[in-house]
Design an enzyme around this catalytic site. Structure first.
Site, PDB file in Angstrom:
ATOM      1  N   HIS A   1       0.819  -1.207   0.000  1.00  0.00           N
ATOM      2  CA  HIS A   1       0.000   0.000   0.000  1.00  0.00           C
ATOM      3  C   HIS A   1       0.859   1.267   0.000  1.00  0.00           C
ATOM      4  O   HIS A   1       0.574   2.221  -0.704  1.00  0.00           O
ATOM      5  CB  HIS A   1      -0.909  -0.033   1.231  1.00  0.00           C
ATOM      6  CG  HIS A   1      -1.824   1.136   1.358  1.00  0.00           C
ATOM      7  ND1 HIS A   1      -2.989   1.244   0.666  1.00  0.00           N
ATOM      8  CD2 HIS A   1      -1.721   2.266   2.109  1.00  0.00           C
ATOM      9  CE1 HIS A   1      -3.585   2.370   0.974  1.00  0.00           C
ATOM     10  NE2 HIS A   1      -2.840   3.017   1.850  1.00  0.00           N
TER      11      HIS A   1
ATOM     12  N   HIS B   1     -10.629   1.443  -1.281  1.00  0.00           N
ATOM     13  CA  HIS B   1     -10.853   0.989   0.090  1.00  0.00           C
ATOM     14  C   HIS B   1     -11.591  -0.338   0.014  1.00  0.00           C
ATOM     15  O   HIS B   1     -12.657  -0.514   0.600  1.00  0.00           O
ATOM     16  CB  HIS B   1     -11.614   2.046   0.885  1.00  0.00           C
ATOM     17  CG  HIS B   1     -10.987   2.314   2.210  1.00  0.00           C
ATOM     18  ND1 HIS B   1     -11.686   2.505   3.357  1.00  0.00           N
ATOM     19  CD2 HIS B   1      -9.687   2.392   2.568  1.00  0.00           C
ATOM     20  CE1 HIS B   1     -10.857   2.709   4.364  1.00  0.00           C
ATOM     21  NE2 HIS B   1      -9.636   2.640   3.916  1.00  0.00           N
TER      22      HIS B   1
END
Lengths: 759, 169, 272
Positions: A52, A102
């Site tokens: 990430h 998300h």
């Protein structure tokens, strides 16, 4: 401190702390500090080296994306991308754009996942100093009527609830987005979020401590919600496989109310700092919490920092230092300012906007001092919790992953029976083809009073974000999973192509794009090949669809990669490159929508139909066939079509315009009629599946009949029919009454997902 | 036919309860509650299966209980509130809308999905924790004062025009 | 020049566009934070507006926490003094929870804005509705005095917008009605979605008995300009919007402008 540990010891630490890093990475870290790393150091590096944050698998591929164009102010790298937008009253305005995913949190906690998704992306735009003027959600769910339909329906309801409960409260207009359903997302939905805003060029704020900090004392002020343990391990969670279990620590609790107040307080602080003409740095807290924000603000400004965790406002006593430092409590920002303005800053947050009264222990506090020695030092309760050369923290890691091409055999259906009157109804009342109106009806698209065209009224939403200016901003996000599945390269290229068309159809010229790349496990060579193919496709799309003149591409200025999206059994999701395109229209009054204007007007077809129905909704819905030849991407032709459409709109000759994509010409025509009340379209074309349902890129445009008398139409433009005074769409030998269909078309999604009728 | 009630609680601090406590502090009452907890209550009228049917519904719909963020329990005999509670004297009030779409829609949905449920209705339980040695009758009176908004400066939890309240027992 | 004060509570989010349209209507407007009580008191504004948003995130019940804020003491006093007070959406919820509307007995809570009641859905609803004013409203409301008898389209965006009253008060409330939801041509609303939230008597906006206080659920500030009206909307406003020239699109007022024009007219007449 202890001496450097061996591998076995490191492996034990990894498993004890639930870290995602490999033993090699842990060894590298131990080498940096030459001892057993502290718990805080373990967690900090675990976050920084997560997929990430570090883009360790994707970095080398992402470098191939086109990012350079004359209007680009800040390309990928900071929290958000910035491009030059317009001049107004002698002031230069920039557009700030950000795009994130998300996905994993939303699968497990749909409401909170979707909410914190918006929260995070909006913070990324705010912290560039911008006012956020819009957001958009690009959603991919499983089949709500399929094997895991019940779970999927609950997730859809939850995600939409999260978006409205959080997004509406923020006061940022929701500019729609798109929603697709595909069984490949049954175990792993995608929630991609886009946010954008405007900022005067001379008020862009950077996410590092400024040059001036080398000359005078600078401090770090943390502001916002008191730190708790929520989201501890969040970044590594976002990058790891979904196994259905997670500790409570990973739940992030969104608080739009605090966020709204905090945003206004931030604006007041920024105004004050600009007025005092002091240099400062500003960054939101996301993955890795305090540890990331402190180390990145310092390292990117070439300084070190001493952080005092005892000064951090907390809501839970006696949290271990690694939790205080790495938890992902929402609604927090870090501010690097000279020590001389501490009181002014604290006063605005804590007195003027009364943060401590609105939430227990919510406030701004000085938690660190920048130092000329390039070290990252953290103390907690009198002990050293971290002591690391700071450049190591932001250095990152890179991996070259293997790729293995997937051979996809192209299978066309044996026969293609087509009864347009029946097939079109089937498509328009399918979950894939019906209206998304019910979803938008929960979104506040009009707060701020700048919205010119709302979701459903035109191909992209248009707003007028700068007071006193006529300049309009158009935005659309797209990505077709059915194409990605058959051909990831074309999935990427058409994602750019469709988003560009949607923006162009409103009369706006594309100025930049963002991407979110959603794929399976990058350690799986097949999934990594899909990723590389899709990125190549996006590059192809952007390189051929630049509107800045010369050879300049449409620049990708911000984006995000989301790997490890897969089913419980380990099957990767359909390759899902999702692209958002932002366009500018000099005079918003000229923006075109899809609402038909006048009986007798001509409907032009832009883009000759080709036999390329692979992945089309016609094949899927009417023939139950999932293969075929995906439309070829012809960048040069798309560019020519776009230029012609734009000039026709700017000349004031186009009354309404709709792009042709999912569902082909027939669906595009039906959607124009459905948006128009009493008017419809009579097509004068052959009634075969290629003409009516092929998804070859193109546009439908409504013009006055006299328009074509005076000009020579380009070879890609032809007359397709005319506007009639019935709410219907028809052609040679077929007719669909839309008045009768309208309710089912607009209500279908609600009936299946929200009311669970007939499931 | 059986009537069963479940109580659902967030596993993290409930922001609504935090705001309620803040709002009450601002009222400067002589005897304010020291803690507030908020629960969603769901009342089931089931045709058959009792506990099993309710458990089944809860398992099927993450909108009612998402185990990743909430915990739930049967109200009535089986209810057990957290241990810390024993330091305070607790009183609960239940607030329910006279009519609401949430209850209507869930009832319809469960019927459509052929769960043996006659109705499902939603309400909110506010538990207020007072000093342990306060007179019980006084606590009840104070709680009732807070339960119903009569004017801008008195009451909080319900609007008497659109909602009903009762003591939790 | 007449002045207006827009009150920002923690969580308000329509304060800027509300102030903007007031200024465009020729009223000098400032935004005040919930805790700027002294400044507000010194301003002696001619009118007060509670804007839309989610004050305190609608926790417990929309509007109730903001209603208890100290700044509402001042608003309450000004309401009793007869100053024009407008609550839009969340602001309307605050006025109802403050006992200013319906306000038969100022301060007592005599009405509610309950959660939307609509078939098959719950929660928030964004849509465009048609509204019509009452004779009483045109006569005595500083916010509606410039309205005509025709229906106007205005957007709504709320989750708790259903006006409710005690059974006994239903007759009395009729003279407090400012605006009702209606059909495109002003005919009575036929249930959902013309009446988007189940509001009793189709009430969209409610006054106090004197008429100076108005609680309105729809958002007139979001349709101040003609270009803000949806191109596909039914009725005469749709025709006007679709056929507008570039000049008209920019210069013609939208259907909501008349609310602010009403105030400007009222203040102009009363302040000389």
């Amino acid at each position: 401190m202890s001496k450097r540990p061996d591998r076995e010891e490191l492996k034990k630490e990894i498993s004890k702390r639930g870290l995602a890093m490999t033993a090699d990475e842990a060894d590298k870290l131990a080498g940096y500090v030459d001892r057993l790393p502290t718990p805080l150091e373990f967690h900090l590096f675990d976050t920084m080296w997560s997929e990430h944050c570090s883009y360790k698998s994707s970095k080398s591929v992402l470098k191939t994306l086109p990012t350079d164009s004359p209007g680009v102010v800040i390309g990928p790298g900071e929290d958000a991308g910035v491009v030059s937008f317009c001049h107004q009253d002698g002031k230069e305005w920039d557009l700030v754009v950000a795009h994130e995913s998300h996905n994993h949190p939303s699968q497990v906690l749909p409401v909170e996942g979707a909410a914190t998704g918006i929260g995070g992306i909006v913070r990324d735009v705010y912290c560039m100093g911008a006012r956020v003027t819009g957001s958009m959600d690009l959603l991919r769910f499983g089949d709500p009527q399929g094997k895991k339909g019940e779970t999927t329906r609950g997730i859809v309801r939850g995600v939409v609830e999260g978006i409205w409960k959080y997004g509406n409260a923020l006061g940022v207009p929701n500019m729609g987005g798109d929603t697709e359903f595909h069984p490949g997302y049954d175990d792993n939905c995608l929630v991609n979020v886009v946010a954008f805003g405007v900022v005067p060029h001379d008020r862009i704020v950077h996410s590092f401590v400024p040059e001036q900090a080398h000359k005078e004392p600078y401090v770090l002020i943390l502001t916002g919600k008191p730190t708790d343990s929520t989201g501890f391990g969040g970044a590594t969670f976002a990058s790891a496989d979904l196994d259905g279990e997670l500790g409570m620590g990973s739940v992030q609790v969104a608080d739009p109310f605090l966020k709204r107040v905090l945003s206004e307080a931030n604006q007041a602080v920024l105004d004050m700092l600009f007025e005092k003409e002091v240099e400062f740095g500003f960054k939101d807290l996301g993955a890795g919490g305090i540890a990331c924000v402190t180390s990145e603000l310092a390292a990117h400004g070439g300084l070190g920092i001493d952080v005092d965790l005892d000064a951090v406002p907390v809501s839970v006593k006696n949290l271990p230092p690694e939790v205080i430092a790495c938890s992902e409590t929402q609604e927090r920002y870090g501010l690097a300012v000279p020590a001389t303005v501490i009181d002014d800053v604290l006063n605005i947050y804590n007195e003027k906007f009364e943060l401590p009264r609105l939430f227990p222990n919510c406030r701004a506090a000085v938690i660190g001092k920048f130092t000329s020695k390039p070290m990252y030092n953290v103390v907690c309760r009198g002990e050293n919790a971290a002591e690391t050369p700071i450049n190591y923290i932001t250095e990152g890691v890179v991996y070259e992953r293997e790729e293995l091409p997937i051979e996809n055999e192209i299978v066309e259906p044996d026969s293609r029976p087509c009864n347009p009157s029946v097939d079109l109804v089937k498509i328009l009342t399918s979950v894939s083809g019906c209206s998304r109106e019910h979803i938008w009806s929960y979104y506040d698209s009009e707060v701020q009073g700048v919205t010119r065209l709302r979701p459903g009224e035109a191909d992209s939403c248009v707003s007028v974000p700068i007071e006193g200016s006529r300049v309009g901003l158009a935005v659309s996000g797209d990505g077709n999973p059915w194409y990605g599945e058959l051909d990831p390269f074309l999935g990427g290229a058409h994602a750019v192509g469709e988003a560009v068309r949607n923006v162009v159809a409103t009369g706006a010229t594309p100025i930049c794009a963002t991407d979110c790349l959603n794929f399976g496990n990058p350690e799986d060579p097949k999934a990594f090949w899909q990723f590389k193919q899709a990125v190549a496709g996006i590059s192809e799309g952007c390189n051929t669809l630049g509107f800045s003149g010369g050879d300049f591409p449409l620049p990708i200025v911000s984006g995000n990669v989301s790997f490890y999206n897969q089913s419980i059994g380990g099957k990767a999701i359909p390759p899902s490159p999702i692209v958002a395109v932002f366009g500018k229209i000099h005079d918003h009054r000229k923006a075109t929508d899809i609402v038909l204007r006048k009986e007798g007007n001509l409907i032009l077809l832009i883009g000759t139909r080709k036999d390329e129905l692979g992945g089309s909704i016609f094949y899927r819905t009417c023939l139950n066939h999932h293969g075929g030849t995906v439309p070829v991407f012809k960048g040069a032709l798309e560019k020519k079509m776009a230029d012609w459409v734009l000039s026709t709109i700017h000349d004031g000759k186009a009354f309404s315009v709709h792009d042709i994509s999912i569902g082909g010409l027939a669906v595009a025509g039906a959607e124009m009629a459905l948006a128009s009340g009493k008017l419809g379209i009579e097509f004068s074309l052959d009634s075969n599946p290629v003409t009516l349902f092929s998804e070859t890129p193109g546009y439908l445009m409504e013009v006055d009949g006299r328009f074509i008398e005076d000009i020579t139409l380009p070879e890609f433009v032809s007359v397709a029919g005319k506007v009639c005074n019935k709410s219907s769409v028809s052609g040679n030998g077929w007719f669909v009454n839309l008045e009768a269909l309208r309710k089912e078309w607009s209500d279908k999604l609600a009936s299946i997902v929200w009311r669970e009728e007939g499931v | 036919m059986d009537s069963l009630q479940i109580a659902v609680k967030l596993n993290t601090p409930d922001p609504q309860a935090i705001t309620a406590l803040n709002a009450i502090k601002a009222m400067r009452l002589q005897l304010p509650p020291l803690k507030i907890q908020r629960y969603d209550l769901w009342d089931f009228e089931v045709i058959e299966g009792g506990i099993d049917t309710v458990s089944n519904v809860v398992k099927h719909f993450s909108d009612i209980v998402n185990p990743n963020k909430q915990s739930w329990m049967f109200a009535g005999e089986e209810i057990s509130f957290p241990e810390e509670d024993t330091e305070l004297q607790w009183v609960g009030i239940v607030v329910k809308d006279f009519v609401d779409s949430i209850s209507d829609n869930w009832t319809e949905l469960l019927k459509r999905r052929e769960f043996p449920v006659l109705s499902l209705s939603h309400s909110v339980l506010w538990r207020m924790g007072y000093l342990i040695d306060t007179d019980e009758a006084l606590v009840k009176k104070m709680a009732l004062d807070l339960a119903v908004s009569k004017s801008r400066s008195s009451g909080l939890f319900s609007n008497p025009i659109s909602q009903e309240v009762f003591f939790w027992s | 020049m007449s002045t207006a004060a827009v009150i920002r509570f923690p969580g308000s989010n329509c304060e800027f566009e509300t102030a903007r349209v007031l200024r465009k209507s020729g009223i000098d407007t400032r935004i005040y934070n919930w805790n700027e009580i002294e400044k507000l008191s010194d301003s002696r504004a001619d009118a007060y507006i509670l804007p839309g948003g989610f004050s305190f995130q609608d926790r417990i019940r929309a509007g109730v926490v903001a209603a208890g804020e100290s700044i509402m003491d001042l608003i309450f006093q000004e309401a009793v003094n007869g100053k024009p007070i407008l609550g839009i959406c969340n602001g309307a919820q605050v006025l109802v929870e403050s006992g200013l509307v319906p306000g038969w007995k100022p301060g007592a809570i005599q009405g509610a804005l309950a959660s939307n009641l609509s078939p098959g859905r719950s929660g928030y609803l964004s849509d465009w509705v048609y509204l019509k004013s009452t004779d009483e409203a045109r006569e005595k409301s500083p916010w509606l005095c410039a309205l005509g008898q025709e229906a106007i389209p205005v957007p709504i965006a709320h989750a708790e917008g259903r006006f409710v009253f005690r059974e006994d008060d239903l007759d009395k409330v009729k003279s407090n009605i400012g605006l009702v939801y209606c059909g495109v041509n002003g005919e009575a609303a036929e249930g959902w979605p013309e009446n988007p939230n189940g509001s009793i008597l189709d009430i969209a906006a409610l006054m106090n008995p004197e008429g100076n206080v108005l609680a309105i659920m729809p958002h007139p500030e979001r349709c101040f300009h003609l270009w803000q009206v949806p191109p596909g909307i039914k009725g005469p406003w749709g025709e006007l919007r679709r056929n507008a020239s570039l000049k008209d699109l920019e210069e013609k007022p939208g259907p909501g402008a008349v609310v602010f024009k009403s105030l400007a007219k009222y203040l102009g007449e009363n302040n000389g």
